[in-house]
Design a protein around this motif. Structure first.
Motif, PDB file in Angstrom:
ATOM      1  N   UNK A  58       0.811  -1.212   0.000  1.00 20.84           N
ATOM      2  CA  UNK A  58       0.000   0.000   0.000  1.00 20.84           C
ATOM      3  C   UNK A  58       0.846   1.265   0.000  1.00 20.84           C
ATOM      4  N   UNK A  59       2.146   1.138  -0.152  1.00 21.96           N
ATOM      5  CA  UNK A  59       3.009   2.300   0.021  1.00 21.96           C
ATOM      6  C   UNK A  59       4.218   2.169  -0.889  1.00 21.96           C
ATOM      7  N   UNK A  60       4.691   3.275  -1.444  1.00 22.93           N
ATOM      8  CA  UNK A  60       5.868   3.208  -2.296  1.00 22.93           C
ATOM      9  C   UNK A  60       6.633   4.506  -2.234  1.00 22.93           C
ATOM     10  N   UNK A  61       7.938   4.408  -2.034  1.00 22.76           N
ATOM     11  CA  UNK A  61       8.789   5.587  -2.069  1.00 22.76           C
ATOM     12  C   UNK A  61      10.200   5.145  -2.402  1.00 22.76           C
ATOM     13  N   UNK A  62      11.002   6.079  -2.909  1.00 26.69           N
ATOM     14  CA  UNK A  62      12.368   5.756  -3.266  1.00 26.69           C
ATOM     15  C   UNK A  62      13.296   6.859  -2.773  1.00 26.69           C
ATOM     16  N   UNK A  63      14.322   6.492  -2.057  1.00 23.91           N
ATOM     17  CA  UNK A  63      15.367   7.402  -1.630  1.00 23.91           C
ATOM     18  C   UNK A  63      16.679   6.760  -2.028  1.00 23.91           C
ATOM     19  N   UNK A  77      28.437   6.566  -6.087  1.00 29.20           N
ATOM     20  CA  UNK A  77      29.830   6.942  -5.914  1.00 29.20           C
ATOM     21  C   UNK A  77      30.112   7.464  -4.512  1.00 29.20           C
ATOM     22  N   UNK A  78      29.056   7.739  -3.772  1.00 27.80           N
ATOM     23  CA  UNK A  78      29.206   8.256  -2.420  1.00 27.80           C
ATOM     24  C   UNK A  78      29.804   7.186  -1.517  1.00 27.80           C
ATOM     25  N   UNK A  79      30.690   7.566  -0.568  1.00 26.09           N
ATOM     26  CA  UNK A  79      31.316   6.565   0.303  1.00 26.09           C
ATOM     27  C   UNK A  79      30.325   5.738   1.091  1.00 26.09           C
ATOM     28  N   UNK A  80      29.168   6.335   1.421  1.00 25.39           N
ATOM     29  CA  UNK A  80      28.202   5.584   2.200  1.00 25.39           C
ATOM     30  C   UNK A  80      27.495   4.521   1.394  1.00 25.39           C
ATOM     31  N   UNK A  81      27.222   4.795   0.114  1.00 22.99           N
ATOM     32  CA  UNK A  81      26.533   3.877  -0.790  1.00 22.99           C
ATOM     33  C   UNK A  81      25.347   3.223  -0.095  1.00 22.99           C
ATOM     34  N   UNK A  82      24.383   4.020   0.291  1.00 32.43           N
ATOM     35  CA  UNK A  82      23.196   3.540   0.987  1.00 32.43           C
ATOM     36  C   UNK A  82      21.987   3.824   0.122  1.00 32.43           C
ATOM     37  N   UNK A  83      21.085   2.880  -0.006  1.00 31.03           N
ATOM     38  CA  UNK A  83      19.872   3.118  -0.791  1.00 31.03           C
ATOM     39  C   UNK A  83      18.671   2.532  -0.074  1.00 31.03           C
ATOM     40  N   UNK A 129      17.628   7.132  10.358  1.00 34.35           N
ATOM     41  CA  UNK A 129      18.931   7.570  10.828  1.00 34.35           C
ATOM     42  C   UNK A 129      19.991   7.494   9.744  1.00 34.35           C
ATOM     43  N   UNK A 130      19.925   6.506   8.872  1.00 36.00           N
ATOM     44  CA  UNK A 130      20.869   6.453   7.769  1.00 36.00           C
ATOM     45  C   UNK A 130      20.583   7.541   6.739  1.00 36.00           C
ATOM     46  N   UNK A 131      19.328   7.983   6.664  1.00 31.03           N
ATOM     47  CA  UNK A 131      19.009   9.089   5.767  1.00 31.03           C
ATOM     48  C   UNK A 131      19.670  10.370   6.259  1.00 31.03           C
ATOM     49  N   UNK A 132      19.764  10.526   7.567  1.00 29.07           N
ATOM     50  CA  UNK A 132      20.453  11.675   8.149  1.00 29.07           C
ATOM     51  C   UNK A 132      21.943  11.380   8.131  1.00 29.07           C
ATOM     52  N   UNK A 133      22.576  11.621   7.006  1.00 32.03           N
ATOM     53  CA  UNK A 133      23.943  11.178   6.794  1.00 32.03           C
ATOM     54  C   UNK A 133      24.939  11.899   7.691  1.00 32.03           C
ATOM     55  N   UNK A 134      24.579  13.057   8.200  1.00 28.86           N
ATOM     56  CA  UNK A 134      25.500  13.801   9.046  1.00 28.86           C
ATOM     57  C   UNK A 134      25.465  13.300  10.492  1.00 28.86           C
ATOM     58  N   UNK A 135      24.266  13.191  11.042  1.00 24.19           N
ATOM     59  CA  UNK A 135      24.174  12.898  12.464  1.00 24.19           C
ATOM     60  C   UNK A 135      23.634  11.534  12.822  1.00 24.19           C
ATOM     61  N   UNK A 136      23.082  10.809  11.842  1.00 23.87           N
ATOM     62  CA  UNK A 136      22.382   9.583  12.184  1.00 23.87           C
ATOM     63  C   UNK A 136      23.139   8.303  11.965  1.00 23.87           C
ATOM     64  N   UNK A 137      24.282   8.356  11.269  1.00 26.06           N
ATOM     65  CA  UNK A 137      24.947   7.119  10.885  1.00 26.06           C
ATOM     66  C   UNK A 137      25.506   6.347  12.074  1.00 26.06           C
ATOM     67  N   UNK A 138      26.038   7.061  13.041  1.00 28.07           N
ATOM     68  CA  UNK A 138      26.573   6.361  14.199  1.00 28.07           C
ATOM     69  C   UNK A 138      25.464   5.678  14.989  1.00 28.07           C
TER      70      UNK A 138
END
Length: 297
Positions: free
Chosen positions: A11-16, A21-27, A142-151
């Motif tokens: 019932x839901x769809x979104x893409x981030x 090439x980014x060091x985090x390589x998170x999708x 938290x992974x979307x918040x690449x500055x403060x959420x990764x830890x």
């Protein structure tokens, strides 16, 4: 390196997506039914938290019934085949760790991987399901918040792995309380003492059993020798320091209570195939805070 968190909800769809090439390589993405059905050889360690769904999930030829309040998990290289009834409604949150990232967090699965592979899927209590759900959903934010959420996301990955280990413990070992209690105490002792004590006799003495009996229990229930379990924790710690700290090889050898740099070098190469320096150079470009990497294999 690829790492993705996917929420499967019809019932839901979104893409981030972050740039590859980014060091985090998170999708992140919400995937449809066509992504879940059919056969595939997993290229990542994957966990599937089933909130709603009916069908079957065949892992390496072994069928698992799919129903609500379940956690399915598949290791890299395993064949995974889903057949789901879309008319019953689907809500499946998935978390995928690439092989490289799994090397980081795999050691938080506190029992041999063969145990998890044999199980493949577990039914959760309402309380356990909600705890997994909470961690899964928050890790995406938290992974979307690449500055403060990764830890914080890194911490959540550790928590999820430990939670899975706890569920395996409840499922596998609580029914064998005598052996399970002794093994649980052994593992706890290893966590507390592996830097200073690598001799199985130390742990056997603490548990008031013979070294032979402790090894028999470890081989029977954990598919590893007691020494292998101790060494696994030590190697995980060493790898973390090699990547994350500024300690010299000599300082690290001292910290880990090796008698010499030579013995430290020999131990590490025997167990990894790499010298400490080669391992450090191989992962020198890895930034723990952005790739969620401590290389705990």
């Amino acid at each position: 390196m690829q790492r993705s968190f996917s929420s499967y909800n019809n019932n839901h769809s979104q893409h981030l997506n972050y740039n590859a090439a980014d060091p985090g390589i998170v999708s992140y993405l919400n995937i449809g039914k066509d992504h879940m059905e059919g056969g595939v050889e997993e290229r990542a360690f994957s966990m599937f938290l089933v909130g709603k769904g009916v069908g079957s999930h065949v892992i390496d030829g072994k069928p698992k019934d799919v129903h609500e309040k379940q956690l399915h998990f598949v290791f890299s290289g395993q064949d995974s085949n889903w057949a789901l009834n879309e008319d019953k409604g689907l809500e499946i949150d998935t978390l995928h760790l690439s092989e490289t990232v799994f090397e980081t967090f795999g050691s938080y699965l506190k029992y041999p991987f063969s145990h998890y592979m044999k199980v493949g899927a577990i039914t959760l209590t309402e309380e356990s399901f909600e705890k997994f759900k909470y961690e899964f959903m928050n890790i995406a934010e938290e992974l979307e918040d690449r500055q403060g959420g990764l830890l914080t996301a890194e911490f959540r990955l550790k928590v999820i792995m430990l939670m899975l280990s706890r569920e395996i413990y409840k499922m596998h070992y609580e029914k064998r309380m005598d052996s399970a209690c002794l093994l649980s105490r052994f593992i706890t002792l290893v966590f507390e003492n592996f830097r200073e004590h690598r001799d199985v006799k130390f742990y056997a003495d603490e548990l008031a059993v013979t070294t032979n009996y402790l090894n028999i229990l470890c081989n029977k229930h954990l598919d590893k020798t007691a020494t292998a379990i101790i060494n696994r924790e030590l190697l995980a710690e060493i790898k973390q320091y090699l990547i994350a700290s500024n300690l010299s090889i000599k300082e690290l050898a001292t910290l880990m209570h090796f008698r010499s740099v030579s013995s430290f070098h020999t131990f590490f190469k025997k167990n990894t195939g790499l010298t400490p320096k080669d391992f450090q150079n191989k992962y020198m470009g890895t930034d723990i805070s952005t790739t969620i990497s401590e290389d705990l294999s």
